[in-house]
Design a protein around this motif. Structure first.
Motif, PDB file in Angstrom:
ATOM      1  N   ALA A 172      -2.260  33.025  20.768  1.00 55.25           N
ATOM      2  CA  ALA A 172      -2.204  31.690  20.159  1.00 55.25           C
ATOM      3  C   ALA A 172      -2.502  30.555  20.940  1.00 55.25           C
ATOM      4  CB  ALA A 172      -0.750  31.341  19.794  1.00 55.25           C
ATOM      5  N   SER A 173      -3.620  29.993  20.281  1.00 56.02           N
ATOM      6  CA  SER A 173      -4.406  28.700  20.924  1.00 56.02           C
ATOM      7  C   SER A 173      -3.279  27.686  21.557  1.00 56.02           C
ATOM      8  CB  SER A 173      -5.443  27.982  20.294  1.00 56.02           C
ATOM      9  OG  SER A 173      -5.096  27.547  19.369  1.00 56.02           O
ATOM     10  N   GLY A 174      -2.299  27.558  20.830  1.00 55.44           N
ATOM     11  CA  GLY A 174      -1.132  26.405  20.826  1.00 55.44           C
ATOM     12  C   GLY A 174      -1.552  25.304  19.901  1.00 55.44           C
ATOM     13  N   GLY A 175      -2.620  25.090  19.352  1.00 56.68           N
ATOM     14  CA  GLY A 175      -3.122  24.080  18.348  1.00 56.68           C
ATOM     15  C   GLY A 175      -3.425  22.729  19.008  1.00 56.68           C
ATOM     16  N   SER A 176      -3.286  21.881  18.126  1.00 57.87           N
ATOM     17  CA  SER A 176      -3.969  20.379  18.535  1.00 57.87           C
ATOM     18  C   SER A 176      -2.745  20.020  19.676  1.00 57.87           C
ATOM     19  CB  SER A 176      -4.087  19.321  17.496  1.00 57.87           C
ATOM     20  OG  SER A 176      -3.519  19.937  16.197  1.00 57.87           O
ATOM     21  N   PHE A 177      -1.676  20.088  19.415  1.00 57.16           N
ATOM     22  CA  PHE A 177      -0.521  19.513  20.764  1.00 57.16           C
ATOM     23  C   PHE A 177      -0.303  20.191  21.554  1.00 57.16           C
ATOM     24  CE2 PHE A 177       0.096  17.135  16.353  1.00 57.16           C
ATOM     25  CZ  PHE A 177      -0.670  16.075  16.464  1.00 57.16           C
ATOM     26  N   ARG A 178      -1.063  21.140  22.062  1.00 59.51           N
ATOM     27  CA  ARG A 178      -0.430  22.497  23.039  1.00 59.51           C
ATOM     28  C   ARG A 178       0.072  21.692  24.151  1.00 59.51           C
ATOM     29  NH1 ARG A 178      -6.048  25.351  23.199  1.00 59.51           N
ATOM     30  NH2 ARG A 178      -6.991  23.637  24.635  1.00 59.51           N
ATOM     31  N   ASP A 179      -0.562  20.785  24.609  1.00 58.46           N
ATOM     32  CA  ASP A 179      -0.177  20.044  25.801  1.00 58.46           C
ATOM     33  C   ASP A 179       0.817  18.862  25.794  1.00 58.46           C
ATOM     34  OD1 ASP A 179      -1.940  22.001  27.070  1.00 58.46           O
ATOM     35  OD2 ASP A 179      -3.634  20.728  26.698  1.00 58.46           O
ATOM     36  N   ARG A 180       1.404  18.666  24.626  1.00 61.15           N
ATOM     37  CA  ARG A 180       2.351  17.683  24.390  1.00 61.15           C
ATOM     38  C   ARG A 180       3.956  18.390  24.566  1.00 61.15           C
ATOM     39  NH1 ARG A 180       0.499  12.919  20.745  1.00 61.15           N
ATOM     40  NH2 ARG A 180      -1.722  13.190  20.861  1.00 61.15           N
ATOM     41  N   THR A 181       4.793  17.454  25.161  1.00 57.99           N
ATOM     42  CA  THR A 181       5.976  18.102  25.174  1.00 57.99           C
ATOM     43  C   THR A 181       6.661  17.653  23.568  1.00 57.99           C
ATOM     44  OG1 THR A 181       6.990  15.819  25.437  1.00 57.99           O
ATOM     45  CG2 THR A 181       6.528  17.215  27.241  1.00 57.99           C
ATOM     46  N   THR A 206      -4.984  24.407   9.814  1.00 58.65           N
ATOM     47  CA  THR A 206      -5.015  23.464  11.327  1.00 58.65           C
ATOM     48  C   THR A 206      -3.610  22.987  11.567  1.00 58.65           C
ATOM     49  OG1 THR A 206      -7.356  22.949  10.658  1.00 58.65           O
ATOM     50  CG2 THR A 206      -6.365  21.512  12.422  1.00 58.65           C
ATOM     51  N   ILE A 207      -2.759  22.425  10.553  1.00 55.81           N
ATOM     52  CA  ILE A 207      -1.532  21.737  10.747  1.00 55.81           C
ATOM     53  C   ILE A 207      -0.684  23.185  11.160  1.00 55.81           C
ATOM     54  CG2 ILE A 207       0.241  20.624   9.755  1.00 55.81           C
ATOM     55  CD1 ILE A 207      -2.270  18.841  10.159  1.00 55.81           C
ATOM     56  N   ASP A 208      -0.770  24.097  10.517  1.00 60.38           N
ATOM     57  CA  ASP A 208      -0.050  25.200  10.638  1.00 60.38           C
ATOM     58  C   ASP A 208      -0.217  25.850  12.075  1.00 60.38           C
ATOM     59  OD1 ASP A 208       1.031  25.509   8.017  1.00 60.38           O
ATOM     60  OD2 ASP A 208      -0.226  26.839   7.499  1.00 60.38           O
ATOM     61  N   SER A 209      -1.305  25.548  12.764  1.00 57.41           N
ATOM     62  CA  SER A 209      -1.463  25.835  14.054  1.00 57.41           C
ATOM     63  C   SER A 209      -0.954  25.122  14.966  1.00 57.41           C
ATOM     64  CB  SER A 209      -3.102  26.015  14.582  1.00 57.41           C
ATOM     65  OG  SER A 209      -3.700  26.932  13.711  1.00 57.41           O
ATOM     66  N   MET A 212       2.910  25.877  15.006  1.00 56.36           N
ATOM     67  CA  MET A 212       2.848  27.168  15.274  1.00 56.36           C
ATOM     68  C   MET A 212       3.633  28.230  14.118  1.00 56.36           C
ATOM     69  SD  MET A 212       2.034  28.920  17.971  1.00 56.36           S
ATOM     70  CE  MET A 212       1.573  27.644  19.508  1.00 56.36           C
ATOM     71  N   VAL A 213       3.472  27.384  12.840  1.00 57.06           N
ATOM     72  CA  VAL A 213       3.766  28.155  11.612  1.00 57.06           C
ATOM     73  C   VAL A 213       2.911  29.206  11.401  1.00 57.06           C
ATOM     74  CG1 VAL A 213       3.920  28.020   9.214  1.00 57.06           C
ATOM     75  CG2 VAL A 213       5.219  26.311  10.462  1.00 57.06           C
ATOM     76  N   ASN A 214       1.448  29.001  11.774  1.00 58.30           N
ATOM     77  CA  ASN A 214       0.292  29.774  11.457  1.00 58.30           C
ATOM     78  C   ASN A 214       0.677  31.294  12.315  1.00 58.30           C
ATOM     79  OD1 ASN A 214      -2.278  30.574  10.731  1.00 58.30           O
ATOM     80  ND2 ASN A 214      -2.919  30.401  12.836  1.00 58.30           N
ATOM     81  N   LYS A 215       0.989  31.016  13.729  1.00 57.25           N
ATOM     82  CA  LYS A 215       1.388  32.255  14.261  1.00 57.25           C
ATOM     83  C   LYS A 215       2.553  32.965  13.604  1.00 57.25           C
ATOM     84  CE  LYS A 215      -1.318  32.426  16.481  1.00 57.25           C
ATOM     85  NZ  LYS A 215      -2.613  32.980  16.186  1.00 57.25           N
ATOM     86  N   GLY A 216       3.718  32.165  13.227  1.00 57.02           N
ATOM     87  CA  GLY A 216       4.768  32.824  12.345  1.00 57.02           C
ATOM     88  C   GLY A 216       4.304  33.675  11.253  1.00 57.02           C
ATOM     89  N   ALA A 324       6.427  29.177   1.131  1.00 54.40           N
ATOM     90  CA  ALA A 324       6.543  28.171   0.014  1.00 54.40           C
ATOM     91  C   ALA A 324       7.068  26.703   0.813  1.00 54.40           C
ATOM     92  CB  ALA A 324       7.261  28.720  -0.929  1.00 54.40           C
ATOM     93  N   ALA A 325       8.207  26.854   1.488  1.00 53.39           N
ATOM     94  CA  ALA A 325       8.514  25.366   1.936  1.00 53.39           C
ATOM     95  C   ALA A 325       7.580  25.008   2.938  1.00 53.39           C
ATOM     96  CB  ALA A 325       9.840  25.844   2.718  1.00 53.39           C
ATOM     97  N   ASN A 326       7.036  25.704   3.580  1.00 54.02           N
ATOM     98  CA  ASN A 326       5.946  25.116   4.601  1.00 54.02           C
ATOM     99  C   ASN A 326       4.698  24.678   3.820  1.00 54.02           C
ATOM    100  OD1 ASN A 326       4.573  24.979   7.150  1.00 54.02           O
ATOM    101  ND2 ASN A 326       3.359  26.325   6.430  1.00 54.02           N
TER     102      ASN A 326
END
Ligand code: NDP
Ligand code: MG
Length: 379
Positions: A172-181, A206-209, A212-216, A324-326
């Protein structure tokens, strides 16, 4: 000549699939194109690739598109049109690059017609993996993954006896916020969430990434594609997205698949498997990259991934509800109705309120899916 029906031709995966077709005009032909509402692009695609069928989202769009497509191209619309695009031409392969569980009936219709599936639309397998995989087995239809991680695992498993597999690791790349707490996620904007460091993709994934829903979704997708238990599926943060995923065998040997982050490679492989042809992608130069990095997955930082494992283990209707909820939560975030952190709150609420039930046909899936969407739209 391989004949392809392409669902979601105007999206990120769809346009990259057409890039591959353009690159090998002697090997691939397009029989059907299905788009949502991007009329201009699908008209241009129809003029270039001359499919016998074009499908768009609505009747009004179909009327507008019909006057511009080449003679001999029929234009259809809506969910029925999507099914016709998937199953109603002489395509031998269907690429499912539409976004969301809306792609499920069309995918099943294509399987019934015996068409091979190049599967990008992971929401389909998350929602109804048990039904899709069983029908594909019964009909003898191959389902070849396009998702880069699953294409990697598919390649690593090629020719391996299944008993030798210890487990798989999805990177997983960690997506756009990977370096944020987590604290730094308060008040992030849609534009920030949409800027992915490694991949250029559609808005929803992109939002799912970032959540981390995308990885889910990919964990559940892998469970069905490769018939694994959830204990055999691991996730590792790998910011560079060079190792696309790997398999560990019982002797502790590991086989990984590497390459530049370019979806055209797994898209083409799904179309040419088991053969390989050149792609227009850049070669990987490990010496130039120098270092690759890895971090353990943090399930507290990414609760949506924890929920995906929980829903996957619960099985039955739980993954469909999660998905569906996501879909609704992401849509609400993109429209500015809820905050980024609200996405996981909506997911958690809907999953918690859901009473897991059996879903063994399209009707019961549609009911559960609609229930989750209604609730996700209001909490
Ligand atoms: P995009 O948002 O870029 O494209 C979605 C496609 O679906 C568009 O062609 C869109 O049409 C079409 N569509 C949307 N609504 C409808 C509708 N009601 N009826 C018919 N068609 C519709 O998504 P991506 O290409 O990024 O992703 C597609 C799928 O592939 C997703 O399941 C995603 O998870 C998966 N995937 C994507 C990857 C990527 O790199 N992008 C990587 C791995 C998997 P229009 O634009 O004309 O409205
Ligand atoms: Mg992926």
């Amino acid at each position: 000549m391989k004949k392809i029906a392409l669902l979601g031709s105007t999206g990120s995966i769809g346009t990259q699939t057409l890039d591959i077709v353009r690159h090998h005009p002697d090997r691939f032909a397009i029989t059907a194109l299905s788009a949502g509402s991007n009329a201009d692009l699908v008209i241009a695609q129809a003029k270039e690739f001359r499919p016998s069928l074009v499908s768009v989202a609505t009747k009004e769009l179909a009327a507008a598109v019909a006057t511009h497509v080449p003679e001999g191209t029929r234009v259809v619309y809506g969910d029925e049109g999507l099914i016709e695009a998937a199953a109603g031409t002489d395509a031998d392969t269907v690429v499912t690059a539409i976004m969301g569980s809306r792609g499920l009936p069309a995918t099943l219709a294509a399987i019934e017609e015996g068409k091979a599936i190049g599967l990008a639309n992971k929401e389909t397998l998350v929602t109804a993996g048990h039904i899709v995989m069983a029908r594909a087995r019964e009909r003898g239809v191959p389902i070849i993954p396009i998702d880069s991680e699953h294409s990697a695992i598919f390649q690593c498993l090629n020719g391996e006896p299944r008993g030798g597999v210890h487990g798989i690791t999805l990177t997983a790349s960690g997506g756009s916020f990977r370096d944020r707490t987590r604290a730094e996620l308060e008040g992030v904007t849609v534009a920030e969430a949409l800027s992915h460091p490694n991949w250029s993709m559609g808005a929803k994934i992109t939002i799912d990434s970032a959540t981390m829903v995308n990885k889910g979704l990919e964990v559940i997708e892998a469970r069905w594609l490769f018939d694994l238990t959830y204990d055999q599926i691991h996730v590792l943060i790998h910011p560079e997205s060079i190792i696309h995923s790997y398999v560990e065998f019982v002797d502790r040997g590991i086989v990984a698949q590497l390459g530049m982050p370019d979806m055209r490679v797994p898209i083409q492989y799904a179309l040419t498997y088991p053969e390989r042809y050149p792609t227009p992608t850049e070669p990987l130069n490990l010496a130039a990259i120098g270092k690759l990095h890895f971090r353990e997955m943090d399930f507290e930082r990414y609760p949506c991934l924890r929920m995906a494992f929980e829903c996957g283990r619960m099985g039955q209707s739980a993954p469909a509800v999660y998905n569906a909820a996501n879909e609704i939560a992401v849509d609400r975030f993109l429209k500015g109705e809820i905050s980024f952190l609200d996405i996981e709150r909506v997911l958690e609420t809907v999953v918690e309120r859901h009473e897991v039930c059996e879903i063994n046909d399209l009707q019961s899936i549609a009911e559960v899916d609609a229930w989750a969407r209604r609730l996700a739209a209001t909490v």
